[in-house]
Enzyme design. Sequence first.
Site, PDB file in Angstrom:
ATOM      1  N   LYS A  83       0.815  -1.177   0.021  1.00 36.87           N
ATOM      2  CA  LYS A  83      -0.027  -0.102   0.099  1.00 36.87           C
ATOM      3  C   LYS A  83       0.811   1.133  -0.071  1.00 36.87           C
ATOM      4  CE  LYS A  83      -4.279   0.472   2.236  1.00 36.87           C
ATOM      5  NZ  LYS A  83      -4.891   0.738   3.773  1.00 36.87           N
TER       6      LYS A  83
HETATM    7  C1  E4P Z   1      -8.086   1.280   4.147  1.00 32.50           C
HETATM    8  O1  E4P Z   1      -7.362   0.743   3.109  1.00 32.50           O
HETATM    9  C2  E4P Z   1      -8.073   2.478   4.717  1.00 32.50           C
HETATM   10  O2  E4P Z   1      -6.929   2.925   5.238  1.00 32.50           O
HETATM   11  C3  E4P Z   1      -9.214   2.935   5.858  1.00 32.50           C
HETATM   12  O3  E4P Z   1     -10.352   2.527   5.203  1.00 32.50           O
HETATM   13  C4  E4P Z   1      -9.346   4.387   6.441  1.00 32.50           C
HETATM   14  O4  E4P Z   1     -10.549   4.222   7.115  1.00 32.50           O
HETATM   15  P1  E4P Z   1     -10.714   5.602   8.249  1.00 32.50           P
HETATM   16  O5  E4P Z   1     -10.854   6.665   7.041  1.00 32.50           O
HETATM   17  O6  E4P Z   1     -11.921   5.171   8.695  1.00 32.50           O
HETATM   18  O7  E4P Z   1      -9.554   5.547   8.893  1.00 32.50           O
END
Ligand code: E4P
Length: 218
Positions: A83
């Site tokens: 990622k």
């Molecule tokens: C997933 O890949 C993201 O990092 C995550 O969904 C972010 O979620 P949040 O905005 O609730 O922290």
Amino acid sequence: MKIFLDTAEIEEIRTAARWGVLDGVTTNPSLYAKVGGSYDEILKEICKITSGPVSAEVVSDDVEGMLTEGRHFAKLAPNIVVKVAMSENGLEAISRFAAEGIKTNCTLVFSTNQGFLAAKAGASIISPFVGRLDDINQDGMTVIRELAEAFSIHEIECEVLAASIRNPLHMTQSLLAGAHIATLPFKILQQMVHHPLTDKGIAQFKKDWAAAQATAAK
Ligand code: E4P
């Protein structure tokens, strides 16, 4: 639409896998911080539970740092997806990972143009953040819908992952907007299972069954 769990909690991942609804997992530094311990060990454990994509996020700002972290993660298990946050250096790292055959998930995407660029650089997955856009009074689902439609029109293979999901309605909307994947916290997955009329119906069936059994026994 594939369902990924947005967590580093092993027991939550095991439970969703047992339910037969788990297609992959996303983690990020904040989710990891909630459980602590060794990030590598957590990732290896998750990859034993699911053979689907498991996102491991790099935190370096420079390209070489991103590449070093990402190559390390990619060696932990065959289903790791690196990622990388959207940025100029992020795009370069994504492009170089693609050349090395390492799959990437471009995170922190907040516009259709950002998602388009990440796909062009070679990301396998792009993650527009629905909830965080909604939080600032912008319609997060519009980005999901536009990217899903654009990738379909232009036959771009990159998958649109609806991230930052905050409620069950976001899941239904992602499904209808054409998201290929949605990642959600375990609590929202549980909320999707339940409906007050289902729970009421189960209780009523049990009650009627017991009454019928009592009558039959007389
Ligand atoms: C997933 O890949 C993201 O990092 C995550 O969904 C972010 O979620 P949040 O905005 O609730 O922290």
